[in-house]
Scaffold this motif. Sequence first.
Motif, short mmCIF file in Angstrom:
data_model
loop_
_atom_site.label_atom_id
_atom_site.label_comp_id
_atom_site.label_asym_id
_atom_site.label_seq_id
_atom_site.Cartn_x
_atom_site.Cartn_y
_atom_site.Cartn_z
N ALA A 126 0.82 -1.21 0.00
CA ALA A 126 0.00 0.00 0.00
C ALA A 126 0.85 1.26 0.00
O ALA A 126 0.51 2.26 -0.64
CB ALA A 126 -0.93 -0.01 1.21
N PHE A 127 1.97 1.22 0.71
CA PHE A 127 2.82 2.40 0.83
C PHE A 127 3.62 2.65 -0.45
O PHE A 127 3.75 3.79 -0.90
CB PHE A 127 3.77 2.24 2.01
CG PHE A 127 4.61 3.45 2.30
CD1 PHE A 127 4.08 4.53 2.99
CD2 PHE A 127 5.93 3.52 1.88
CE1 PHE A 127 4.85 5.65 3.27
CE2 PHE A 127 6.71 4.63 2.15
CZ PHE A 127 6.17 5.70 2.85
N ASN A 128 4.14 1.58 -1.03
CA ASN A 128 5.02 1.73 -2.19
C ASN A 128 4.28 1.77 -3.52
O ASN A 128 4.84 2.24 -4.52
CB ASN A 128 6.04 0.57 -2.21
CG ASN A 128 7.02 0.65 -1.06
OD1 ASN A 128 7.41 1.74 -0.64
ND2 ASN A 128 7.40 -0.50 -0.52
N ALA A 129 3.05 1.28 -3.55
CA ALA A 129 2.28 1.29 -4.81
C ALA A 129 0.87 1.79 -4.52
O ALA A 129 -0.10 1.04 -4.60
CB ALA A 129 2.26 -0.11 -5.43
N PRO A 130 0.73 3.08 -4.17
CA PRO A 130 -0.59 3.62 -3.84
C PRO A 130 -1.53 3.61 -5.04
O PRO A 130 -1.08 3.67 -6.19
CB PRO A 130 -0.29 5.05 -3.36
CG PRO A 130 1.01 5.40 -4.03
CD PRO A 130 1.78 4.12 -4.09
N LEU A 131 -2.83 3.54 -4.75
CA LEU A 131 -3.82 3.59 -5.82
C LEU A 131 -3.80 4.95 -6.50
O LEU A 131 -3.57 5.97 -5.86
CB LEU A 131 -5.22 3.35 -5.23
CG LEU A 131 -5.48 1.99 -4.60
CD1 LEU A 131 -6.83 1.99 -3.91
CD2 LEU A 131 -5.42 0.89 -5.65
N GLU A 132 -4.05 4.94 -7.80
CA GLU A 132 -4.17 6.19 -8.55
C GLU A 132 -5.63 6.59 -8.54
O GLU A 132 -6.46 6.04 -9.26
CB GLU A 132 -3.64 6.01 -9.97
CG GLU A 132 -2.14 5.71 -10.02
CD GLU A 132 -1.61 5.66 -11.44
OE1 GLU A 132 -2.39 5.99 -12.36
OE2 GLU A 132 -0.44 5.30 -11.62
N ILE A 133 -5.97 7.55 -7.68
CA ILE A 133 -7.36 7.91 -7.44
C ILE A 133 -7.93 8.82 -8.53
O ILE A 133 -9.08 8.69 -8.93
CB ILE A 133 -7.49 8.60 -6.06
CG1 ILE A 133 -7.07 7.64 -4.94
CG2 ILE A 133 -8.90 9.12 -5.83
CD1 ILE A 133 -7.96 6.44 -4.80
N GLY A 134 -7.15 9.76 -9.02
CA GLY A 134 -7.65 10.72 -9.99
C GLY A 134 -8.50 11.80 -9.37
O GLY A 134 -9.31 12.44 -10.04
N SER A 135 -8.34 12.03 -8.09
CA SER A 135 -9.12 13.03 -7.38
C SER A 135 -8.60 14.44 -7.66
O SER A 135 -7.39 14.64 -7.81
CB SER A 135 -9.06 12.77 -5.88
OG SER A 135 -9.59 13.84 -5.14
#
Length: 372
Positions: A126-135
Amino acid sequence: MYKTENIKPILIFPAGMPRSLDYLSTCLRERRPVIGSSSLDYDVSRGKYPAWCHLPFVNDPAFNDALKAAIKEFGIGGIYTPNPVVWGYLNRVLQTIDPEVFLINDSPVTNELSGYRAATAYARQAFNAPLEIGSPIRPRQSISELEIATLFRHGNIIPGMCDGEKISALCEIFRYAVEGDVVEIGSAWGKSAFILARLAQCYGIGNTLCVDPWSVEFLKQNDNGGLVDQTIDQYDTNETLRVFEMNLLPYNKGDINYLRMASVAAAGHYTAHRNATTESFGSTDYAMRIAVLHIDGNHSHDAAKSDVEAWAPHVVAGGWIIVDDYVWPYGDGPQRVGNALIAEHQTQIAVSFVIGSALFIQLSTQLQMVKQ
């Protein structure tokens, strides 16, 4: 159900350790023959076992012969021990004492640390590959990998259905959340409530309000096939609330509370009083502007629709609405409600996506809901 005629007894040693007593309960429930043993002259757990034998401490020169005699006398086929010293010793010498007897469990150290190791692995991902939210919201700096690991570990001790994929998504959306209240509809034992409350604390979002009637009256889901509704009698709702309190109370800093009310009634209380007061958590004030709304109450279509209508108008611009169990094998109530919300308010939605079984929606403007 296990047939016991041809199953050799299991020796639990030392018998009084908490893990030993947990394993004893499993054996008794599954009708496995079991024998307790201790090196103490008097062990308070002795009366819990159907059979008992005394063994010397493992560092006593007489231990090997005593164990060999016990194996022969009781026909022991396996040994369970949660003590790492005893396990290590038996792992080295048991085959020389009796090659037909084996250790039931893996290393206690491995067993005890497995949850922490899994949490560390989840956190690293989770820390090294965070989700790309597009917010459109500028993200906050992430909490540390250690803090995320702690979140996973403590969260996964609590019973419930919030899996690692969803926890990862929650970790990320809180980075893109505005300030305001964090509200959960349907908290049960408090698994997702803990995740939400802890992230709100870590990122300085606001106070957390949990809404749940904790009442059998509201458990019926009218699910397809009735499999969910047939499990209702397994739950003691007063006990469920007590477990919730036990799970959340250690993290309460005056910023976590609950309303033991039905969702729509609780929304009226939230609007009128902006406060929740309970004996367990004290008094907590709320801003009446919701930053994160987690809907996980009754999954029937009418109930989920009422939850959205009652609470979604309080979610501010930049706030999040999470419809849990959007993908639910027992019915489509949450999905229909989520789809309708997107269709009717698509011009007011900045971001929407599905992770695991949950639908995540971030608003660009506050909603004006029209009840139908």
